[in-house]
Design a protein around this motif. Structure first.
Motif, PDB file in Angstrom:
ATOM      1  N   LEU A  28      50.034  20.484  39.235  1.00  0.00           N
ATOM      2  CA  LEU A  28      49.248  21.452  38.483  1.00  0.00           C
ATOM      3  C   LEU A  28      49.663  22.864  38.874  1.00  0.00           C
ATOM      4  O   LEU A  28      49.739  23.196  40.056  1.00  0.00           O
ATOM      5  N   GLN A  29      49.945  23.686  37.873  1.00  0.00           N
ATOM      6  CA  GLN A  29      50.270  25.089  38.107  1.00  0.00           C
ATOM      7  C   GLN A  29      49.256  25.964  37.385  1.00  0.00           C
ATOM      8  O   GLN A  29      48.756  25.600  36.316  1.00  0.00           O
ATOM      9  N   VAL A  30      48.958  27.119  37.969  1.00  0.00           N
ATOM     10  CA  VAL A  30      47.980  28.032  37.382  1.00  0.00           C
ATOM     11  C   VAL A  30      48.529  29.452  37.411  1.00  0.00           C
ATOM     12  O   VAL A  30      49.391  29.795  38.224  1.00  0.00           O
ATOM     13  N   LEU A  31      48.018  30.262  36.497  1.00  0.00           N
ATOM     14  CA  LEU A  31      48.276  31.701  36.487  1.00  0.00           C
ATOM     15  C   LEU A  31      46.948  32.404  36.724  1.00  0.00           C
ATOM     16  O   LEU A  31      45.969  32.140  36.021  1.00  0.00           O
ATOM     17  N   VAL A  32      46.900  33.270  37.724  1.00  0.00           N
ATOM     18  CA  VAL A  32      45.691  34.042  38.036  1.00  0.00           C
ATOM     19  C   VAL A  32      46.063  35.522  38.000  1.00  0.00           C
ATOM     20  O   VAL A  32      46.960  35.957  38.721  1.00  0.00           O
ATOM     21  N   THR A  52      47.516  45.722  36.676  1.00  0.00           N
ATOM     22  CA  THR A  52      47.289  44.297  36.454  1.00  0.00           C
ATOM     23  C   THR A  52      48.447  43.499  37.040  1.00  0.00           C
ATOM     24  O   THR A  52      49.611  43.787  36.764  1.00  0.00           O
ATOM     25  N   VAL A  53      48.117  42.496  37.850  1.00  0.00           N
ATOM     26  CA  VAL A  53      49.123  41.673  38.529  1.00  0.00           C
ATOM     27  C   VAL A  53      48.785  40.203  38.294  1.00  0.00           C
ATOM     28  O   VAL A  53      47.622  39.800  38.381  1.00  0.00           O
ATOM     29  N   THR A  54      49.803  39.388  37.982  1.00  0.00           N
ATOM     30  CA  THR A  54      49.608  37.954  37.773  1.00  0.00           C
ATOM     31  C   THR A  54      50.286  37.167  38.884  1.00  0.00           C
ATOM     32  O   THR A  54      51.455  37.409  39.201  1.00  0.00           O
ATOM     33  N   SER A  55      49.542  36.225  39.472  1.00  0.00           N
ATOM     34  CA  SER A  55      50.088  35.326  40.494  1.00  0.00           C
ATOM     35  C   SER A  55      50.324  33.954  39.867  1.00  0.00           C
ATOM     36  O   SER A  55      49.479  33.446  39.135  1.00  0.00           O
ATOM     37  N   TRP A  56      51.471  33.370  40.170  1.00  0.00           N
ATOM     38  CA  TRP A  56      51.834  32.030  39.696  1.00  0.00           C
ATOM     39  C   TRP A  56      51.712  31.094  40.889  1.00  0.00           C
ATOM     40  O   TRP A  56      52.342  31.312  41.927  1.00  0.00           O
ATOM     41  N   MET A  57      50.873  30.057  40.770  1.00  0.00           N
ATOM     42  CA  MET A  57      50.596  29.182  41.904  1.00  0.00           C
ATOM     43  C   MET A  57      50.656  27.717  41.495  1.00  0.00           C
ATOM     44  O   MET A  57      50.492  27.385  40.316  1.00  0.00           O
ATOM     45  N   GLN A  58      50.863  26.872  42.479  1.00  0.00           N
ATOM     46  CA  GLN A  58      50.952  25.430  42.245  1.00  0.00           C
ATOM     47  C   GLN A  58      50.023  24.696  43.198  1.00  0.00           C
ATOM     48  O   GLN A  58      49.955  25.017  44.384  1.00  0.00           O
ATOM     49  N   LEU A  59      49.300  23.711  42.657  1.00  0.00           N
ATOM     50  CA  LEU A  59      48.401  22.895  43.472  1.00  0.00           C
ATOM     51  C   LEU A  59      49.172  21.677  43.966  1.00  0.00           C
ATOM     52  O   LEU A  59      49.604  20.834  43.180  1.00  0.00           O
ATOM     53  N   SER A  73      51.700  29.700  46.604  1.00  0.00           N
ATOM     54  CA  SER A  73      52.164  30.796  45.767  1.00  0.00           C
ATOM     55  C   SER A  73      53.618  30.572  45.359  1.00  0.00           C
ATOM     56  O   SER A  73      54.475  30.272  46.189  1.00  0.00           O
ATOM     57  N   LEU A  74      53.890  30.728  44.058  1.00  0.00           N
ATOM     58  CA  LEU A  74      55.252  30.624  43.538  1.00  0.00           C
ATOM     59  C   LEU A  74      55.821  31.990  43.187  1.00  0.00           C
ATOM     60  O   LEU A  74      57.005  32.106  42.875  1.00  0.00           O
ATOM     61  N   GLY A  75      54.967  33.010  43.203  1.00  0.00           N
ATOM     62  CA  GLY A  75      55.452  34.352  42.895  1.00  0.00           C
ATOM     63  C   GLY A  75      54.365  35.226  42.311  1.00  0.00           C
ATOM     64  O   GLY A  75      53.256  34.770  42.007  1.00  0.00           O
ATOM     65  N   GLU A  94      39.639  22.197  42.270  1.00  0.00           N
ATOM     66  CA  GLU A  94      38.935  22.484  43.525  1.00  0.00           C
ATOM     67  C   GLU A  94      39.545  23.635  44.318  1.00  0.00           C
ATOM     68  O   GLU A  94      38.859  24.579  44.698  1.00  0.00           O
ATOM     69  N   SER A  95      40.834  23.575  44.576  1.00  0.00           N
ATOM     70  CA  SER A  95      41.462  24.624  45.386  1.00  0.00           C
ATOM     71  C   SER A  95      41.446  25.965  44.664  1.00  0.00           C
ATOM     72  O   SER A  95      41.313  27.014  45.291  1.00  0.00           O
ATOM     73  N   LEU A  96      41.565  25.937  43.333  1.00  0.00           N
ATOM     74  CA  LEU A  96      41.520  27.180  42.572  1.00  0.00           C
ATOM     75  C   LEU A  96      40.122  27.774  42.629  1.00  0.00           C
ATOM     76  O   LEU A  96      39.955  28.988  42.777  1.00  0.00           O
TER      77      LEU A  96
END
Length: 568
Positions: free
Chosen positions: A251-255, A264-271, A278-280, A531-533
């Motif tokens: 699962l990957q998310v953008l926050v 405005t900053v977007t973080s790319w993350m993976q569960l 953090s992926l970037g 959950e982690s998000l």
């Protein structure tokens, strides 16, 4: 050029296919050990197939597609990484989770190819190979693209027989015309790979073999004999794999959030393994839903609007002159400055902000701010500003405020008004059922509380005539509290004098903010993020705008993010 000029080849091939053989080879200068594929015989059909395979590998660059390392100038041989083995070779060593990982990786590689309109047409256990990365982790790739169907307009029937592929893995529709095979033929082949890997039984053409237990639904769905009963795309097949859990697509998310400098900053993350990695991080607002990926973009536009030189001209004269100017505006967005009404009207230059939603995968943009830059044009207007802003987002839903400031000739001050709406990026439309007006009945208790707070303010209208019916829910912002629960920040507004206004909604209103745990039915799908998000969002309770979305399993979306974040 012969391969022996660059490589030392072992005598015995690692494997032999219909038109080519693969050898273990060592580069003479670097010592790198690779797999070298060359023709068995030099007939024209075999040469065409190998050239086609090399050409396709040059175009399909994906972590789950076999990479091309080197090739002959004449395209009669090429090299690739030396694999640990094929799925057929390693089948006995794979437990259920490892097999799931292999099928998921193969599906991601095929999905990427399908999005570029390439169809493999020969998905078998012998064409799914295992590589090892630098950390020793196994990575599966799709190989042997000699029977690939290229995008429409690039194909040739010269080497296409009636049945194209490997018996037992060949989709029923491909028996009659292999050239007409689409992505669903590869879906069928992948399902048959699973059926064989799980049962070990011989596959009989056009007869389903469905194992019981863990893999039953996936194999049943993907190997349907009727074309229309299979998943419509490999991305849908990947969703079936995700439902199986375990080692399926991470699962990957953008926050995104607004930082202290209002950027405005977007973080790319993976569960992964129960934790967010953090992926970037990149500037700007990005969000995703399913196979789609959007970027919020703001641009500035120069505009011109007519202004009265004198407000003392008779009203009929002003209306007639303004009518002629409006006609010019409708005909061309930027009329020439030298078109004037002598002594009565002149052009006033201004700049307004336009908001756009860019679909980065499909390559088109949608403008969310008004296309007409003049609004309800008034001959006394002398100033105009517009801004559009996302104050929160949940998945595909954007919560947007639009601000407009106008100034009129002779006025002591300008006037500000706001608009608020919820925009569904997938449907490309406003969600009226989530408008502040539509939801106001849900928050009657909160409105009564807001009424009491406004009564206590010195700026309130006061008097016996002031009642809860005189205030309105004007906007709301979803957020997650310190426990990870979804809540809404509500803004209630009443009219007041200009000097008493707080400017939160207009130049003639005053507003109060309240928090509510009531969630509209249309937002219930976002009540419990992964959950982690949820823990991450609860821990990041900085004030300001923010939002989140999940990245779909579409390889194109993840590849775009990988490339985009790598450039930062």
């Amino acid at each position: 050029m012969k391969p022996q000029e660059r490589y030392r080849l072992e005598k015995a091939p690692l494997g032999t296919g219909g038109y080519a053989s693969v050898f273990r080879a060592t580069h003479k200068e670097t010592g790198q050990v690779v797999a070298l594929k060359r023709l068995k015989q030099r007939d024209s059909e075999s040469l065409i197939r190998l050239k086609r395979e090399i050409d396709v590998l040059r175009k399909l660059k994906h972590e789950h597609i076999m990479p091309l390392l080197d090739s002959s100038p004449l395209d009669n041989w090429y090299t690739m990484p030396l694999a640990e083995g094929t799925l057929a070779d390693l089948r006995g060593q794979l437990d259920e989770n490892e097999l799931l990982s292999a099928i998921q990786h193969a599906a991601m590689g095929l999905a990427f190819a399908h999005e570029l309109d390439f169809v493999h047409r020969d998905v078998t256990p012998w064409n799914i190979l295992a590589l090892r990365d630098s950390s020793g982790k196994r990575r599966w790739v799709i190989a042997d693209w000699g029977l690939v169907r290229r995008p429409r307009g690039q194909t040739s029937r010269r080497v296409t027989r009636d049945a194209l592929g490997t018996e037992g893995y060949l989709a029923p529709e491909s028996w009659k015309d292999g050239h007409a095979a689409d992505a669903r033929a590869d879906i069928y082949g992948l399902g048959r790979v699973v059926a064989w890997a799980v049962t070990g039984e011989r596959l009989i053409p056009n007869i389903q073999l469905v194992p019981e237990g863990f893999w039953k639904n996936f194999v049943q769905r993907t190997t349907e004999l009727e074309l229309d009963r299979r998943p419509k795309s490999m991305v849908e097949a990947l969703e079936l794999l995700r439902e199986l859990g375990a080692e399926s697509v991470p699962l990957q998310v953008l926050v995104w959030k607004e930082d202290e400098q209002k950027r405005t900053v977007t973080s790319w993350m993976q569960l992964e393994s129960g934790a967010l990695q953090s992926l970037g991080e990149t500037a700007g607002l990005l969000f995703s839903e399913g196979e789609q990926l959007w970027k919020w973009r703001v641009s500035m536009r120069d505009v011109q609007f007519p202004v009265l030189t004198s407000s003392e001209s008779p009203e009929p004269v002003r209306k007639t002159a303004l009518g002629r100017w409006l006609q010019q505006i409708r005909e061309r967005m930027h009329p020439r400055v030298d078109v004037t009404e002598p002594g009565l009207l002149r052009w006033e230059k201004g700049v307004i902000e336009d908001a756009h939603l860019d679909d980065v995968l499909r390559g088109y943009s949608r403008q969310l701010s008004p296309l007409e830059p003049y609004g309800q044009l008034d001959p006394l207007q002398t100033g105009l500003e517009r801004t559009t802003q996302v104050i929160s987002s949940l998945g595909r839903l954007l919560f947007i405020t639009a601000r407009e400031w106008t100034l009129f000739s002779g006025a002591a001050h300008g006037n500000t008004v706001f608009d608020f709406y919820v925009y569904d990026a997938v449907l490309a439309m406003r969600v009226e059922m989530l408008s502040a007006q539509a939801l106001e009945p849900l928050f009657r208790e909160e409105r009564d509380m807001a009424f009491k707070l406004l009564q206590e303010l010195e700026t309130s209208p006061g008097g016996d005539e002031f009642s809860p019916d005189d205030i309105s829910l004007t906007l709301y912002r979803p957020f997650y509290d310190e426990s990870g629960k979804l809540k809404l920040e509500l803004q209630f507004t009443s009219w007041t004098a200009y000097g008493a206004s707080d400017g939160a909604w207009s130049s003639y209103t005053h507003s109060v903010q309240l928090t509510s745990a009531r969630i509209p039915d249309a937002l219930h799908e976002f009540v419990s993020p992964p959950e982690s998000l949820g823990a991450y969002l609860a821990a990041k309770q900085e004030a300001g705008r923010r939002g989140w979305s999940t990245v779909g399993v579409s390889p194109a979306a993840r590849k775009w993010l990988e490339d985009s974040f790598a450039r930062r």
